[in-house]
Motif scaffolding. Structure first.
Motif, mmCIF file in Angstrom:
data_model
loop_
_atom_site.group_PDB
_atom_site.id
_atom_site.type_symbol
_atom_site.label_atom_id
_atom_site.label_comp_id
_atom_site.label_asym_id
_atom_site.label_seq_id
_atom_site.Cartn_x
_atom_site.Cartn_y
_atom_site.Cartn_z
ATOM 1 N N SER A 11 0.831 -1.210 0.000
ATOM 2 C CA SER A 11 0.000 0.000 0.000
ATOM 3 C C SER A 11 0.866 1.262 0.000
ATOM 4 C CB SER A 11 -0.921 0.011 1.214
ATOM 5 O OG SER A 11 -1.841 -1.041 1.154
ATOM 6 N N ALA A 12 1.926 1.243 0.801
ATOM 7 C CA ALA A 12 2.803 2.407 0.879
ATOM 8 C C ALA A 12 3.484 2.689 -0.455
ATOM 9 C CB ALA A 12 3.845 2.202 1.977
ATOM 10 N N LEU A 15 1.586 4.712 -3.086
ATOM 11 C CA LEU A 15 1.383 6.147 -2.883
ATOM 12 C C LEU A 15 2.235 6.938 -3.865
ATOM 13 C CD1 LEU A 15 1.631 6.263 1.023
ATOM 14 C CD2 LEU A 15 -0.468 6.453 -0.332
ATOM 15 N N ASP A 16 1.799 8.177 -4.143
ATOM 16 C CA ASP A 16 2.623 9.026 -5.011
ATOM 17 C C ASP A 16 3.874 9.443 -4.234
ATOM 18 O OD1 ASP A 16 2.280 11.756 -3.722
ATOM 19 O OD2 ASP A 16 0.176 11.306 -4.169
ATOM 20 N N LYS A 17 4.848 9.960 -4.943
ATOM 21 C CA LYS A 17 6.157 10.268 -4.369
ATOM 22 C C LYS A 17 6.062 11.194 -3.153
ATOM 23 C CE LYS A 17 10.740 11.731 -5.869
ATOM 24 N NZ LYS A 17 11.534 12.170 -7.017
ATOM 25 N N LYS A 18 5.233 12.213 -3.241
ATOM 26 C CA LYS A 18 5.110 13.180 -2.154
ATOM 27 C C LYS A 18 4.563 12.511 -0.888
ATOM 28 C CE LYS A 18 3.109 17.656 -1.034
ATOM 29 N NZ LYS A 18 2.308 18.787 -1.506
ATOM 30 N N ARG A 19 3.559 11.672 -1.034
ATOM 31 C CA ARG A 19 2.954 11.006 0.123
ATOM 32 C C ARG A 19 3.890 9.944 0.698
ATOM 33 N NH1 ARG A 19 -3.096 10.368 0.329
ATOM 34 N NH2 ARG A 19 -2.462 10.197 2.490
ATOM 35 N N ARG A 20 4.667 9.269 -0.178
ATOM 36 C CA ARG A 20 5.656 8.297 0.323
ATOM 37 C C ARG A 20 6.710 9.000 1.158
ATOM 38 N NH1 ARG A 20 5.910 6.448 -4.975
ATOM 39 N NH2 ARG A 20 8.114 6.948 -5.071
ATOM 40 N N GLU A 22 6.363 11.812 2.807
ATOM 41 C CA GLU A 22 5.752 12.213 4.074
ATOM 42 C C GLU A 22 5.647 11.021 5.025
ATOM 43 O OE1 GLU A 22 4.261 14.376 7.110
ATOM 44 O OE2 GLU A 22 5.109 15.176 5.258
ATOM 45 N N LEU A 23 5.253 9.867 4.493
ATOM 46 C CA LEU A 23 5.158 8.660 5.314
ATOM 47 C C LEU A 23 6.540 8.276 5.857
ATOM 48 C CD1 LEU A 23 3.636 6.249 6.484
ATOM 49 C CD2 LEU A 23 3.908 5.092 4.266
ATOM 50 N N LYS A 25 9.086 10.221 6.360
ATOM 51 C CA LYS A 25 9.456 11.220 7.356
ATOM 52 C C LYS A 25 8.802 10.906 8.700
ATOM 53 C CE LYS A 25 8.502 16.070 8.040
ATOM 54 N NZ LYS A 25 8.015 17.290 7.394
ATOM 55 N N ARG A 26 7.525 10.573 8.677
ATOM 56 C CA ARG A 26 6.813 10.260 9.918
ATOM 57 C C ARG A 26 7.339 8.985 10.569
ATOM 58 N NH1 ARG A 26 0.419 11.652 9.005
ATOM 59 N NH2 ARG A 26 0.735 13.735 8.163
#
Length: 77
Positions: A11-12, A15-20, A22-23, A25-26
């Motif tokens: 699932s990860a 995700l698009d590059k920006k959301r990956r 962010e994930l 980073k978190r």
């Protein structure tokens, strides 16, 4: 809720590059929440020591490019 590691990974990665980013980073931040105060203080002391050595002229900083060039020479031997 997804609980299987492979499902989460799949699932990860969808995700698009920006959301990956962010994930990632978190996730990394979640690993860094437990900071060892002794280690943190040791790093602060080391940085302070190095800063003083530079200010006093005891050592001279090098450009990263120079360090990499020298390291490549050593590794080729």
């Amino acid at each position: 809720m997804i609980t299987d590691f492979k499902e989460i990974e799949h699932s990860a990665l969808e995700l698009d590059k920006k959301r990956r980013a962010e994930l990632a980073k978190r996730l990394i931040k979640s690993l860094d929440e437990e900071i060892d105060s002794d280690i943190e203080q040791s790093w602060i002391d080391e940085v302070t020591r190095r800063k003083e050595e530079i200010k006093s002229g005891k050592v001279s900083p090098l450009l990263g490019e120079e360090v990499h060039k020298e390291a490549r020479k050593i590794l080729k031997k």
